[in-house]
Design an enzyme around this catalytic site. Structure first.
Site, PDB file in Angstrom:
ATOM      1  N   HIS A 214     -23.621   2.012 -27.368  1.00 50.49           N
ATOM      2  CA  HIS A 214     -24.462   0.810 -27.219  1.00 50.49           C
ATOM      3  C   HIS A 214     -23.703  -0.290 -26.484  1.00 50.49           C
ATOM      4  O   HIS A 214     -24.219  -0.884 -25.529  1.00 50.49           O
ATOM      5  CB  HIS A 214     -24.888   0.322 -28.612  1.00 50.49           C
ATOM      6  N   GLU A 215     -22.474  -0.545 -26.917  1.00 48.53           N
ATOM      7  CA  GLU A 215     -21.685  -1.616 -26.300  1.00 48.53           C
ATOM      8  C   GLU A 215     -21.240  -1.250 -24.886  1.00 48.53           C
ATOM      9  O   GLU A 215     -21.255  -2.090 -23.985  1.00 48.53           O
ATOM     10  CB  GLU A 215     -20.469  -1.947 -27.174  1.00 48.53           C
TER      11      GLU A 215
ATOM     12  N   HIS B 181     -23.963  -1.919 -22.394  1.00 45.72           N
ATOM     13  CA  HIS B 181     -24.025  -3.326 -21.975  1.00 45.72           C
ATOM     14  C   HIS B 181     -23.016  -3.599 -20.859  1.00 45.72           C
ATOM     15  O   HIS B 181     -23.344  -4.186 -19.823  1.00 45.72           O
ATOM     16  CB  HIS B 181     -23.715  -4.258 -23.151  1.00 45.72           C
TER      17      HIS B 181
END
Length: 233
Positions: free
Chosen positions: A24-25, A28
């Protein structure tokens, strides 16, 4: 399916949780890089090594307590740094960067669904080698759907809040941004009051049902496995 011990439940949840928050990170940071911001890359955050993304409280303590109490797994990682001014079109690009995280969780949920299905194929009676793959896949589906739906809540500093700010006219977006310092407090109040799950669960349940059907996992097996993973059996 046999009842799982605490040690077994922890062993099953560890990889899905670490991958869910790490990818998820990274998503980004990777999207920010595509849009002109190299901050995450320069700070070594474009890596799947979970050590670079772990938040002691959000990644270890809170999920651990949730697991031991038999509740819904909840947690977070260290946010990937994004420099607004380095993005080519900051307002629009920030919304795209924010959306990359939940999309990554959806893709992982689909992948874990097929891993769970593989467990069933290897051991139709869910014994021997099929058990770890099956349970880990179920955990992966669930944690990624939960993280995706939580992050899409239109509340800054969650991803959904940043997407909302990117879509709104500047005069309204600036007012919504004022909520950001209080966003986490609001989220925790909603979570512990039960209001958050009352609002989110119908959508979570719908998405889970769709993913389970798409992966070819029997619905009853999914429910029994999920209850076992939460210590409810």
């Amino acid at each position: 399916m046999e009842e799982l011990s605490i040690a077994q439940r922890i062993a099953v949840w560890v990889l899905p949780i670490l991958f869910a928050i790490t990818v998820h990170e990274v998503a980004h940071g990777w999207m920010a890089l595509q849009l002109g911001d190299r901050t995450a890359q320069m700070m070594g955050r474009l890596t799947l090594n979970p050590i670079h993304h772990i938040d002691p409280v959000g990644t270890l303590l809170i999920p651990g307590i949730s697991l031991l109490l038999g509740g819904v797994i909840f947690g977070w990682a260290k946010p990937v740094p994004v420099s607004w001014g380095r993005l080519r079109r900051p307002k629009r690009d920030m919304a795209i960067v924010a959306l990359a995280g939940p999309i990554a969780n959806l893709m992982m949920a689909i992948l874990w669904g097929f891993i769970s299905r593989l467990g069933i194929i290897l051991a139709p009676d869910l014994t021997v080698i099929g058990i770890p793959l099956f349970y880990m896949g179920i955990a992966g589906i669930f944690i990624n759907v939960i993280l995706m739906m939580l992050n899409l809540i239109p509340l800054p500093p969650l991803d959904g809040g940043r997407v909302l700010v990117g879509l709104l006219p500047e005069s309204i977006a600036s007012k919504v941004s004022y909520i950001e310092p209080f966003g986490l407090i609001i989220l925790l109040l909603l979570l512990f009051s039960g209001a958050l799950w009352y609002l989110l669960w119908p959508l979570v349940n719908l998405l889970l049902a769709g993913l389970v059907h798409f992966a070819g996992i029997p619905k009853q097996d999914f429910i029994r496995a999920l209850l076992a993973l939460m210590g409810a059996q």
